[in-house]
Design an enzyme around this catalytic site. Structure first.
Site, PDB file in Angstrom:
ATOM      1  N   HIS A  59       0.807  -1.223   0.000  1.00 58.70           N
ATOM      2  CA  HIS A  59       0.000   0.000   0.000  1.00 58.70           C
ATOM      3  C   HIS A  59       0.841   1.274   0.000  1.00 58.70           C
ATOM      4  O   HIS A  59       0.445   2.285   0.562  1.00 58.70           O
ATOM      5  CB  HIS A  59      -0.978   0.017   1.175  1.00 58.70           C
ATOM      6  N   HIS A  60       1.989   1.229  -0.651  1.00 56.11           N
ATOM      7  CA  HIS A  60       2.884   2.391  -0.720  1.00 56.11           C
ATOM      8  C   HIS A  60       3.119   2.773  -2.181  1.00 56.11           C
ATOM      9  O   HIS A  60       4.246   2.898  -2.641  1.00 56.11           O
ATOM     10  CB  HIS A  60       4.205   2.089  -0.014  1.00 56.11           C
ATOM     11  N   GLN A  61       2.033   2.984  -2.923  1.00 60.63           N
ATOM     12  CA  GLN A  61       2.128   3.304  -4.350  1.00 60.63           C
ATOM     13  C   GLN A  61       2.836   4.650  -4.552  1.00 60.63           C
ATOM     14  O   GLN A  61       2.602   5.598  -3.805  1.00 60.63           O
ATOM     15  CB  GLN A  61       0.721   3.377  -4.964  1.00 60.63           C
TER      16      GLN A  61
END
Length: 513
Positions: A448-450
């Site tokens: 979840h670290h786009q």
């Protein structure tokens, strides 16, 4: 048409910072455009506030519910990519870990064509944002808007202590503070929690600005930004759809797009800024040919290693993840490329009084080499984009992540943590070490670290310059994780806050001049 000096698109992590800091000047007006609603259902609001309920916020009414396109290196699976849709954005969904990243992350940005973004340049902006509870780091910030709780000063879960001791047993050093001079090693987290509740960015920055006596900030919620407007090559505002009506909101000075690594490139492309050939295929008039829009998209990737505990794990009191290990997969990396998080329980079972006691280790690759893309699926703003992180597209990523799963098993086998482990259920006995690559492809998930889809730089594929101005345009900047040339080697929320702080200072300085 309402007109403001500044229009900020997106009330997420960066947008809250930018709006609040620009509004410190009482002589300006600021509008913040947010697709989500400030009226959050009571049950969702409760789950947002309780730090260990974070898993219930994902895939709820305040999550965009994005997922990737089928990932060829993960067996064709579509991977969920949660993103927040409410004031505060994804700061309402993340696991509250406050990790800046390694010094070398930011120095690399500067060397890749973003001078002014080296570690020494950005450090003051981290410090400006932080209100850290302890003094484990000589470079921590104190007195800023964002609460940084020190786990070590509170009741530690004994399973977390066993994980910490296990890492020490294997010879890993201690890190007094992941944000201090030494990131590498095992240490206790700092968390964005205040008074026992998640300290989201709307609470920390936006709502205080809205309630200020200056009254110069307007939150326009339930408003989906559909297109940027222009006069020549100057951005003049934003078109939004709000409650079934199309509305234009004007910007006298600048528009700052803070919609995140998924929606910022999408909005630019819908507005005619991107690869001209791809835009023309959808009938979108090309305003500025910038082939880098949507390229360089990448993300951290992890594999859960889940074990049934041999004894009852006490109930959580913080975010369920209190300790972590950062290490290098091999010598020569300038900083850690592996993050090993530890979660003392099943986050989706915390409300079940009969829940089984499990422990989840999360070996994650935080310096991925694989690169993907973010593309339009069509010209309709309501249609989700095509999200392709290309997970494990590079063989070195697969090899390093597989070795990290082996390391998780080594930690579980230590004397310290082995006393807590009854049996491993994921990947489980069907996947001995020689078959772990198959398990990695089967179980890998988004961290979840786009990031990276509107990267800053000076070359032909850069989207913004180091001042975060969109190349070839006037009155338009992008400020969020999309501008990162490379994602930071750790949870990226703190770095997004820093980006918001720094760009707000740049904007204010420029307009004062």
């Amino acid at each position: 048409m309402d007109t403001y000096d500044y229009v900020v698109v997106g009330a997420g992590t960066a947008g809250c910072v930018v709006a609040a800091r620009l509004a410190e000047d009482p002589g300006v007006s600021v509008a913040v455009i947010e697709a989500g609603s400030r009226d959050v259902p009571a049950d969702v609001r409760r789950n947002i506030e309780i730090p260990w309920h974070w898993a219930f916020v994902q895939q709820s009414a305040v999550d965009w519910g994005y997922e990737s396109v089928p990932q060829p290196h993960l067996g064709g699976r579509r991977i969920p990519e949660p993103r927040g849709r409410l004031p505060g954005g994804t700061s309402n969904l993340y696991i509250m870990m406050h990790i800046r990243g390694h010094r070398s992350d930011f120095d690399a940005w500067a060397h890749q064509g973003a001078p002014g973004w080296g570690y020494d340049d950005v450090l003051p902006y981290f410090q400006k944002s932080e209100d850290q509870e302890d003094h484990t780091s000589p470079v921590a910030g104190h007195g800023g808007p964002l609460s940084v709780l020190a786990v070590r000063l509170h009741d530690l879960n004994p399973a977390s202590r066993a994980f910490y001791d296990a890492c020490r047993e294997l010879g890993f050093p201690e890190s007094p503070d992941f944000n201090g001079p030494q990131m590498e090693g095992v240490g206790w987290h700092h968390l964005n929690i205040r008074d026992g509740k998640r300290h989201d960015m709307a609470t920390a920055y936006l709502y205080p600005a809205l309630q200020s006596e200056r009254q110069n900030v307007t939150l326009v919620d339930e408003a989906l930004a559909t297109r940027l407007t222009f006069q020549g090559r100057r951005c003049t505002g934003v078109e939004v759809t709000r409650r079934g009506e199309s509305v234009r909101i004007g910007a006298g000075r600048e528009v700052v797009v803070c919609a995140g690594a998924i929606d910022s490139p999408k909005l630019l492309m819908l507005s005619g800024i991107g690869d001209g050939e791809k835009l023309a295929a959808f009938g979108i008039p090309v305003l500025q040919h910038l082939p880098g829009v949507g390229e360089n998209f990448h993300n951290h990737v992890l594999v859960p290693v889940i074990s049934v505990a041999s004894q009852r794990i006490p109930d959580p009191t913080m975010a369920m993840s209190e300790a972590a290990l950062f290490y290098k997969s091999q010598p020569g990396w300038p900083g850690p490329d592996i993050q090993m998080a530890f979660v003392h329980g099943d986050p989706r079972q915390v409300t079940n009084p009969e829940r089984p006691s499990v422990m989840v280790m999360l070996p994650g690759l935080v310096r991925p080499l694989s690169r993907g893309s973010l593309r339009l699926s069509g010209p309709d703003p309501r249609t989700p984009p095509l999200i392709d992180p290309n997970y494990l597209g590079c063989e070195a990523d697969l090899a390093r992540l597989t070795d990290a799963v082996r390391m998780a098993r080594r930690i579980n086998a230590t004397r310290s943590l082995g006393a807590w482990v009854q049996t491993e259920v994921v990947p489980g006995p069907d996947f001995p070490d020689e078959r772990l690559e198959d398990a990695v492809r089967l179980f890998a998930e988004s961290y979840h670290h786009q990031a990276g889809s509107c990267r800053m730089g000076m070359d032909a594929l850069a989207v913004t310059d180091p001042a975060l101005k969109v190349h070839g345009m006037a009155g338009l900047r992008v400020a969020d994780a999309s501008v990162m040339p490379t994602v930071v080697s750790g949870n990226c929320h703190a770095a997004i806050v820093m980006i918001g702080e720094k760009v707000a200072d740049m904007i204010k300085a420029e307009h004062r001049a």
